[in-house]
Motif scaffolding. Structure first.
Motif, PDB file in Angstrom:
ATOM      1  N   ALA A 182      -6.090  -3.419  -6.052  1.00 31.77           N
ATOM      2  CA  ALA A 182      -6.452  -2.616  -7.221  1.00 31.77           C
ATOM      3  C   ALA A 182      -6.721  -3.565  -8.387  1.00 31.77           C
ATOM      4  O   ALA A 182      -6.262  -4.711  -8.385  1.00 31.77           O
ATOM      5  CB  ALA A 182      -5.315  -1.650  -7.543  1.00 31.77           C
ATOM      6  N   PRO A 183      -7.453  -3.121  -9.415  1.00 35.62           N
ATOM      7  CA  PRO A 183      -7.811  -4.031 -10.518  1.00 35.62           C
ATOM      8  C   PRO A 183      -6.625  -4.749 -11.167  1.00 35.62           C
ATOM      9  O   PRO A 183      -6.703  -5.953 -11.433  1.00 35.62           O
ATOM     10  CB  PRO A 183      -8.528  -3.115 -11.519  1.00 35.62           C
ATOM     11  N   ARG A 209       1.894  -6.723   2.697  1.00 32.89           N
ATOM     12  CA  ARG A 209       1.233  -7.899   3.260  1.00 32.89           C
ATOM     13  C   ARG A 209       1.033  -8.930   2.165  1.00 32.89           C
ATOM     14  O   ARG A 209       1.016  -8.602   0.989  1.00 32.89           O
ATOM     15  CB  ARG A 209      -0.091  -7.538   3.907  1.00 32.89           C
ATOM     16  N   TYR A 210       0.864 -10.170   2.578  1.00 29.80           N
ATOM     17  CA  TYR A 210       0.560 -11.244   1.647  1.00 29.80           C
ATOM     18  C   TYR A 210      -0.949 -11.457   1.645  1.00 29.80           C
ATOM     19  O   TYR A 210      -1.575 -11.486   2.698  1.00 29.80           O
ATOM     20  CB  TYR A 210       1.290 -12.525   2.056  1.00 29.80           C
ATOM     21  N   VAL A 211      -1.512 -11.584   0.433  1.00 27.96           N
ATOM     22  CA  VAL A 211      -2.959 -11.757   0.296  1.00 27.96           C
ATOM     23  C   VAL A 211      -3.259 -13.029  -0.487  1.00 27.96           C
ATOM     24  O   VAL A 211      -2.506 -13.414  -1.385  1.00 27.96           O
ATOM     25  CB  VAL A 211      -3.629 -10.540  -0.395  1.00 27.96           C
ATOM     26  N   LEU A 252      -4.423  -2.058  -2.390  1.00 22.28           N
ATOM     27  CA  LEU A 252      -3.073  -2.618  -2.474  1.00 22.28           C
ATOM     28  C   LEU A 252      -2.649  -2.803  -3.930  1.00 22.28           C
ATOM     29  O   LEU A 252      -3.478  -3.117  -4.785  1.00 22.28           O
ATOM     30  CB  LEU A 252      -3.027  -3.972  -1.757  1.00 22.28           C
ATOM     31  N   TYR A 253      -1.370  -2.641  -4.167  1.00 16.91           N
ATOM     32  CA  TYR A 253      -0.766  -2.786  -5.486  1.00 16.91           C
ATOM     33  C   TYR A 253       0.359  -3.796  -5.396  1.00 16.91           C
ATOM     34  O   TYR A 253       0.757  -4.194  -4.308  1.00 16.91           O
ATOM     35  CB  TYR A 253      -0.173  -1.450  -5.942  1.00 16.91           C
ATOM     36  N   ARG A 296       0.864  -1.178   0.000  1.00 25.20           N
ATOM     37  CA  ARG A 296       0.000   0.000   0.000  1.00 25.20           C
ATOM     38  C   ARG A 296       0.901   1.229   0.000  1.00 25.20           C
ATOM     39  O   ARG A 296       1.689   1.427   0.910  1.00 25.20           O
ATOM     40  CB  ARG A 296      -0.929   0.044   1.209  1.00 25.20           C
ATOM     41  N   SER A 297       0.747   2.027  -1.042  1.00 29.91           N
ATOM     42  CA  SER A 297       1.497   3.282  -1.114  1.00 29.91           C
ATOM     43  C   SER A 297       0.789   4.338  -0.297  1.00 29.91           C
ATOM     44  O   SER A 297      -0.437   4.294  -0.132  1.00 29.91           O
ATOM     45  CB  SER A 297       1.611   3.746  -2.568  1.00 29.91           C
TER      46      SER A 297
END
Length: 131
Positions: free
Chosen positions: A114-115, A103-105, A27-28, A20-21
């Motif tokens: 984000a898309p 983070r790990y998702v 999140l990216y 996350r910037s």
């Protein structure tokens, strides 16, 4: 108009790394835009160093695929073209530069992404990287 970026797909225990910037709601993937004349490897290794304080390993650098998705939070661009790469790394991961969080998702947390990052999660899943 299309935003052209490179991204690092790092999977551990079947979950994909995301960042996350500062000031962003979603999140990216670690990565970003190339500087003029920069190769994919040079851009990605520089971005990962700036964002996570890690060194990527050039010998393990591999293209995973290219995704296209709607651009999120980028008013000058309608879509993003994201070249996704994998590589092993060395160092102790830490949020740095413009990154406030990493983070790990997993699949069940795709709504946090984000898309383009959602599309990268799907690509990683298709390639058998997720648990």
């Amino acid at each position: 108009m299309e935003l052209d970026v490179v991204a690092w797909v790092q999977v551990s225990d079947g979950r994909m790394l995301a960042v996350r910037s500062r000031g962003r709601d979603l999140l990216y993937l670690p990565g970003g835009k190339r500087e003029p004349g920069e190769s994919d490897w040079s851009a990605l290794s520089r971005e990962v160093r700036e964002e996570l304080d890690l060194e990527l390993d050039a010998a393990s650098f591999r293209e995973l695929g290219v995704i296209r998705a709607p651009a999120h939070d980028q008013p000058d661009f309608a879509r993003v073209r994201m070249a996704c790469f994998t590589a092993s790394y060395s160092g102790a991961m830490a949020a740095a530069g413009e990154v406030d969080e990493y983070r790990y998702v997993g699949r069940g947390e795709r709504h946090l992404l984000a898309p383009a990052a959602q599309a990268a999660l799907d690509l990683a899943d298709e390639r058998g990287l997720l648990a």
